[in-house]
Scaffold this motif. Structure first.
Motif, PDB file in Angstrom:
ATOM      1  N   LYS A 509       0.875  -1.175   0.000  1.00 23.54           N
ATOM      2  CA  LYS A 509       0.000   0.000   0.000  1.00 23.54           C
ATOM      3  C   LYS A 509       0.911   1.224   0.000  1.00 23.54           C
ATOM      4  O   LYS A 509       1.771   1.356   0.869  1.00 23.54           O
ATOM      5  N   ARG A 511       1.068   5.481  -0.454  1.00 22.57           N
ATOM      6  CA  ARG A 511       0.268   6.708  -0.401  1.00 22.57           C
ATOM      7  C   ARG A 511       1.170   7.906  -0.663  1.00 22.57           C
ATOM      8  O   ARG A 511       2.272   7.986  -0.117  1.00 22.57           O
ATOM      9  N   GLU A 513       1.036  12.149  -0.482  1.00 25.86           N
ATOM     10  CA  GLU A 513       0.281  13.331  -0.068  1.00 25.86           C
ATOM     11  C   GLU A 513       1.280  14.462   0.167  1.00 25.86           C
ATOM     12  O   GLU A 513       2.491  14.229   0.191  1.00 25.86           O
ATOM     13  N   VAL A 521       5.728  10.237   0.810  1.00 22.76           N
ATOM     14  CA  VAL A 521       5.199   8.921   0.445  1.00 22.76           C
ATOM     15  C   VAL A 521       5.250   8.015   1.668  1.00 22.76           C
ATOM     16  O   VAL A 521       6.239   8.009   2.406  1.00 22.76           O
ATOM     17  N   THR A 522       4.170   7.295   1.891  1.00 21.25           N
ATOM     18  CA  THR A 522       4.137   6.297   2.950  1.00 21.25           C
ATOM     19  C   THR A 522       3.997   4.917   2.312  1.00 21.25           C
ATOM     20  O   THR A 522       3.131   4.726   1.454  1.00 21.25           O
ATOM     21  N   HIS A 524       3.366   0.968   3.105  1.00 24.39           N
ATOM     22  CA  HIS A 524       2.842   0.059   4.132  1.00 24.39           C
ATOM     23  C   HIS A 524       2.792  -1.346   3.554  1.00 24.39           C
ATOM     24  O   HIS A 524       2.106  -1.593   2.569  1.00 24.39           O
ATOM     25  N   CYS A 583       3.793   1.816  -6.530  1.00 24.42           N
ATOM     26  CA  CYS A 583       4.304   3.162  -6.834  1.00 24.42           C
ATOM     27  C   CYS A 583       3.977   3.548  -8.266  1.00 24.42           C
ATOM     28  O   CYS A 583       3.617   4.704  -8.546  1.00 24.42           O
ATOM     29  N   VAL A 586       0.461   4.619  -8.334  1.00 24.49           N
ATOM     30  CA  VAL A 586       0.333   5.945  -7.720  1.00 24.49           C
ATOM     31  C   VAL A 586       0.808   7.011  -8.715  1.00 24.49           C
ATOM     32  O   VAL A 586       0.176   8.056  -8.886  1.00 24.49           O
ATOM     33  N   VAL A 636      -5.097  12.855  -1.525  1.00 24.18           N
ATOM     34  CA  VAL A 636      -4.292  11.746  -1.013  1.00 24.18           C
ATOM     35  C   VAL A 636      -4.399  10.629  -2.037  1.00 24.18           C
ATOM     36  O   VAL A 636      -5.485  10.119  -2.291  1.00 24.18           O
ATOM     37  N   VAL A 637      -3.287  10.312  -2.648  1.00 22.20           N
ATOM     38  CA  VAL A 637      -3.282   9.266  -3.674  1.00 22.20           C
ATOM     39  C   VAL A 637      -2.788   7.978  -3.025  1.00 22.20           C
ATOM     40  O   VAL A 637      -1.636   7.913  -2.582  1.00 22.20           O
ATOM     41  N   GLU A 638      -3.659   6.987  -2.954  1.00 25.77           N
ATOM     42  CA  GLU A 638      -3.291   5.761  -2.245  1.00 25.77           C
ATOM     43  C   GLU A 638      -3.692   4.540  -3.058  1.00 25.77           C
ATOM     44  O   GLU A 638      -4.793   4.483  -3.595  1.00 25.77           O
ATOM     45  N   GLU A 640      -3.402   0.123  -2.928  1.00 22.93           N
ATOM     46  CA  GLU A 640      -2.960  -1.148  -2.339  1.00 22.93           C
ATOM     47  C   GLU A 640      -3.154  -2.225  -3.387  1.00 22.93           C
ATOM     48  O   GLU A 640      -4.251  -2.412  -3.898  1.00 22.93           O
TER      49      GLU A 640
END
Lengths: 807, 174
Positions: A509, A511, A513, A521-522, A524, A583, A586, A636-638, A640
């Motif tokens: 996942k 994200r 923002e 970028v996060t 997960h 990625c 995203v 917020v572009v996320e 998974e």
């Protein structure tokens, strides 16, 4: 104290210190793949703040303790817990009869392992009962007050005893899917691999060598003991903070035993103090949750080192018989081999270990005529399963000894003989699988051979003799007299990823923002970071793909899909692939947003191949179209998504044919040893390695993996072995006093030559790194000791008595 | 029983200590300092190494009562300890502020993988550099021979100690 709620996300931003970035262009993204960026968890780990599973603490928590069997094979006639239960400070005692549901067994593939022993124990150290108490010492003493009455049964400990006609069966009434095609119920799984006609080819051999080899039982000996904290939750579920290799595999095995739906068993990865395969199976996971649910209190279980030796499976000890043939000009004619692995009392990962041993049992060589059989036994010895190298290690020890002997018989240089027979891209494995990516076996051997040799008599200087550089060290057993140097070479082949048709996917996942006017970028995933540096590489991939500097790695848990196991050298490939894929998705969404906002302002938005670099959207020609912050703004572009490598096939149960593996990985070693031939003491002077890694995403981490794997191979060569008494099947050395792993004095310099030949099928061309160096290290050291001593040495580890004729 | 000791420069008191508890247990479970690690609890691995009155010891082998009235330095206090030794001569700058030189060197050299051995190694290596600021490779190996590491093969640990020694000697000259 460390509260589980405090487990923080790692963040790595800015240009890392210490190692200069390879990329110098200012517009380029820093800290991407190919750079030796530093670990995001490094600071926490050097300050002592990093929260390992054994550091977990909770208000009001209890300590759990396991009572384990003192005998290897017995009927349990009775268990009396009354005295333990009456001990002040004890809150619960549990046995098999207290388990909450009818599902009372677990297992990675075959559910043959009892959560707590029922009516019978099958190996020394099997869990029988659990205690929860206020203090760990109260729990230990209460467990010692549980009275278990055993009636001992005959034991089976090797192939002869296990497959005798009247052998006691370790598991009666087997129903697993292997039992239909095994020759005896105490054979867990058997896999032949047959190609060509080895019997006919043997007649054409000018030289034939045969050998019998034995490989000892190795322990993963990760330093962070099995441990975790189970916290009961208000909805009747439980939250487990745990050190493991695969959160979702644990969850799948745990939930039915606990009688909970999977969504009520929450799993968060605590800090993991090493793994090496030893955390692929469950240890205290179910036990801690059972006690927490029973008492309504948080329960922490931490094994001590003694218990850790019983708390996880080990590397299979093996008996290997090989026959190799060659023509006068040095070409291999055939290989026949039989590999008997002792799986111990429960299945664990043994079937897959058998598949590896069989399919990789010939090594990285071109052989048209192969007849290999590998099998794993059920015995009353400790259960064996995954450890770094996974079935390929034992075989490499044997086939590389054979290659030396055959080279000698033919009269060729040992390295040149290997190079002549080395496989390469396009070669066909004994399984019929064509190797469709670089296989630079000959080149790795050439490179390792051409490394400069360490100086002779390096212990001497103008100041005299430095004992620390001699066999025996400061014990002052020699000043050089009786010391003989030897040199040995070996090369190996390991598969990367889960094989034989397994659906080997990962999930990421990602994200993006804008935080404080900066794109962040996060990432997960549920990937278990066990020390390998997967978290470092995930952040690098996100930077490369999304052109940002700041990447946060979310703690691994089961709120995101499975990442698969941190094993089989697979996480950079598979979870790295999943992160890359997420990625890319995203990036597509970010570009869509950009086109919506700015598309009419610049024709560049309509071109293909737009990139995100240095916090900007750029054309493939390098023209800047927009800042990411202006594109993303408050969105917020996320994403998974799951990601899979190309599928594999099962091996045919009779012939072993099939495209069983995803990728192959190769390493070669040269060992230089010095042996005090009078005392049988060995000092490894240097252990050089050359390995192809496809693409080094993080060169510093890659080198660390190769050096670490090499050292574990050194351990099994000269010191590491779990000794099991053949008369009782009891473990005799469950401590670091008696089970020796290499210290910094035992470990030589390890020069590493990294080759990067891209595998076009893998993300960025990378090749799994972690295991291959563990294979060839051991036979290289053995070959060097043989070279120094002239002895045959067909078992590992080598002990002084094997070198002095006093065994 | 009650145990009074000084940990990382701060007076500490632990109550209701069972007589069989180790210093390691008191640090980890009673004083909120889990940085010292519990890998073997029998004095073989060195992951619980702390300074006891300036001498590196395995805290798992020290009975809690033996630490009564004494000074303990753990990995959590290592940066302050090294800083006091350097006398605030500006040896700590930049991104490494707040870390002892040996801690920063472990990060920079890639000497940390799983990190479970790291706290004990840092305490032992820092103490060696205090005694022997210019160690040979064999000196380093001898000084760290009581600390097991299962991940790294020790090469990056050697690099880290050499790096810390080099930086320390540069800092000393400057």
């Amino acid at each position: 104290m460390t509260s589980p709620e405090l487990s923080t996300a790692f963040e790595q931003g800015g240009t890392p210190t210490g190692i200069p970035a390879k990329t110098t262009q200012d517009s380029r993204t820093r800290g991407g793949i190919g750079e030796s960026t530093l670990r995001p968890d490094g600071t926490l780990k050097v300050t002592g703040e990093f929260a390992y599973s054994s550091d977990m603490w909770h208000e009001d928590m209890l300590w759990g303790q396991t009572l384990r069997s003192t005998v290897a094979h017995a009927e349990i006639l009775s268990i009396d817990v009354s005295e333990a239960l009456a001990t002040p400070g004890v809150h619960a005692v549990m046995t098999y009869d207290d388990l909450p549901t009818g599902v009372r067994h677990y297992g990675l593939e075959i559910r043959d392992t009892p959560v707590l022993a029922h009516g019978k124990v099958r190996h020394h150290g099997e869990p029988v009962a659990l205690v929860a108490a206020d203090h760990p010492e109260i729990a230990r003493r209460a467990a010692a007050r549980i009275r278990v009455e055993y009636k001992e049964l005959p034991i089976v400990t090797d192939e002869a005893s296990a497959t005798a006609p009247d052998a006691v069966l370790v598991h009666e009434n087997r129903t697993d899917h292997y039992c239909a095609h095994v020759p005896h119920p105490n054979v867990l799984h058997r896999q032949p691999v047959i190609r060509g006609n080895a019997e006919q080819a043997a007649r054409k051999a000018d030289f034939v060598v045969r050998g019998e080899y034995r490989f000892g039982m190795q322990d993963q000996a990760f330093l962070g003991p099995e441990s975790g904290l189970a916290v009961p939750e208000e909805d009747g579920g439980v939250h487990l903070h745990i050190a493991t290799q695969w959160l979702h595999s644990d969850l799948r095995q745990m939930a039915p035993v606990l009688g909970l739906p999977p969504e009520k068993v929450r799993m968060t990865l605590a800090g993991v103090g090493g793994a090496f395969g030893g955390r692929e199976d469950l240890s205290m996971q179910i036990h801690a949750c059972l006690l927490a649910l029973r008492t309504g209190r948080p329960v922490k279980i931490v094994y001590n080192r003694f218990e850790s030796f019983f708390g996880h499976v080990h590397r299979h000890p093996a008996k290997l018989s090989y026959e190799h043939g060659a023509t006068r000009d040095g070409r291999l004619t055939h290989v026949r081999a039989r590999i008997v692995l002792d799986g111990g009392a429960y299945a664990s990962a043994s079937p897959a270990v058998v598949g590896n041993a069989a399919s990789l049992g010939v090594g990285p060589y071109e052989v048209d005529h192969v007849d290999v059989e590998a099998l794993a036994l059920y015995t009353n010895n400790p259960p064996c399963g995954a450890m770094r190298g996974f079935g390929a290690v034992q075989a490499c020890f044997a086939y590389e000894a054979q290659m030396d002997r055959l080279a000698d018989a033919v009269g060729m240089d040992r390295v040149e003989f290997r190079r002549l027979n080395a496989m390469s891209q396009g070669s066909v494995m004994p399984t019929g699988q064509r190797v469709d990516s670089p296989a630079p076996v000959a080149e790795l051997l050439r490179r390792v051979k051409e490394m400069p040799m360490p100086p002779e008599r390096q212990w001497e200087s103008s100041e005299g003799v430095d004992l620390r550089q001699l066999p025996g060290g400061l014990s002052n057993t020699t000043h050089g007299e009786g010391v003989v140097r030897g040199v040995g070479y070996a090369v190996g082949i390991k598969n990367v990823g889960f094989s034989e048709g397994f659906d080997d996917y990962s999930t990421a996942k990602v994200r993006m923002e804008v935080v404080a006017r900066e794109p962040v970028v996060t990432v997960h995933t549920a990937m278990a970071e066990v020390g390998q540096g997967g978290v470092t590489v995930q952040a690098q991939i996100a930077r490369t793909e999304l052109g940002v500097t700041r990447v946060a790695i979310h703690p691994a848990d089961t709120r995101v899909g499975s990442a698969g196991s941190t094993s089989a050298s697979r996480q950079t490939y598979v979870t790295g692939g999943a992160v890359k894929h997420a990625c890319e998705l995203v990036r597509e969404r970010v570009l869509e947003i950009g086109r919506r906002r700015f598309g009419s302002r610049h024709p560049g938005w309509a071109t293909a191949g737009l990139l995100l670099e240095g916090g900007k959207v750029v054309t493939d020609g390098g023209e800047v179209l927009a800042d990411l912050v202006d594109v993303v703004r408050d969105e917020v572009v996320e994403v998974e998504e799951e990601w899979r490598h190309r599928p594999t096939e099962p091996f045919d149960p009779r012939t072993g044919q099939g495209n069983g593996h995803v990728q192959y990985s190769f390493a070669a070693h040269r060992a230089v040893v010095e042996v005090d031939t009078e005392l049988g003491l060995v000092k490894v002077i240097e252990l050089a390695c050359a390995q192809d890694v496809g693409r080094a995403l993080n060169p510093l981490s890659v080198t660390g993996q190769i050096q670490g794997g090499t050292t574990q191979g050194l351990g099994i060569a000269v010191m590491e072995e779990i000794v099991v008494d053949p008369r009782t099947a009891k473990v005799r050395n469950p401590s670091f006093t008696d089970y020796l792993i290499p210290t910094i004095l035992d470990t030589p310099t390890i020069p590493v030559d990294v080759l990067e030949l891209a595998d076009d099928h893998a993300p960025y061309g990378l090749r799994g790194v972690g295991e291959a160096p563990t294979l060839s290290s051991t036979p290289a050291v053995l070959a060097a000791i043989r070279d120094a001593t002239g002895l045959e040495l067909n078992r590992t580890p080598v002990r002084p008595e094997h070198l002095t004729g006093t065994a | 029983m009650r145990v009074n000791l000084t940990v990382n420069g701060r007076p500490q008191q632990a109550d209701d200590v069972w007589e069989g508890e180790s210093l390691l247990y008191v640090l980890r479970e009673r004083l909120g300092l889990p940085g010292s690690k519990n890998a073997c609890e029998q004095g073989e691995c060195g992951s619980c190494t702390v300074l006891l009155d300036g001498v590196p010891v395995c805290s798992c082998l020290v009975a809690a009562g033996q630490a009564e009235g004494r000074e303990v330095v753990t990995v959590e206090g290592l940066a302050d300890h090294a800083g006091r030794r350097a006398g605030g001569t500006g040896a700590r700058t930049g991104e490494g502020a707040g870390l002892a030189p040996i801690q920063q060197a472990f990060i920079d050299a890639g000497a940390v993988q799983c990190g479970f051995c790291t706290p004990g190694l840092l305490v032992a290596a820092d103490e060696m550099l205090e005694r022997n600021p210019d160690p040979t490779d064999e000196d380093i190996r001898e000084a760290l021979s009581g600390n097991l590491c299962r991940c790294t093969g020790y090469e990056k640990i050697m690099d880290a100690v050499r790096l810390a020694a080099a930086r320390q000697s540069e800092g000393g000259r400057a």
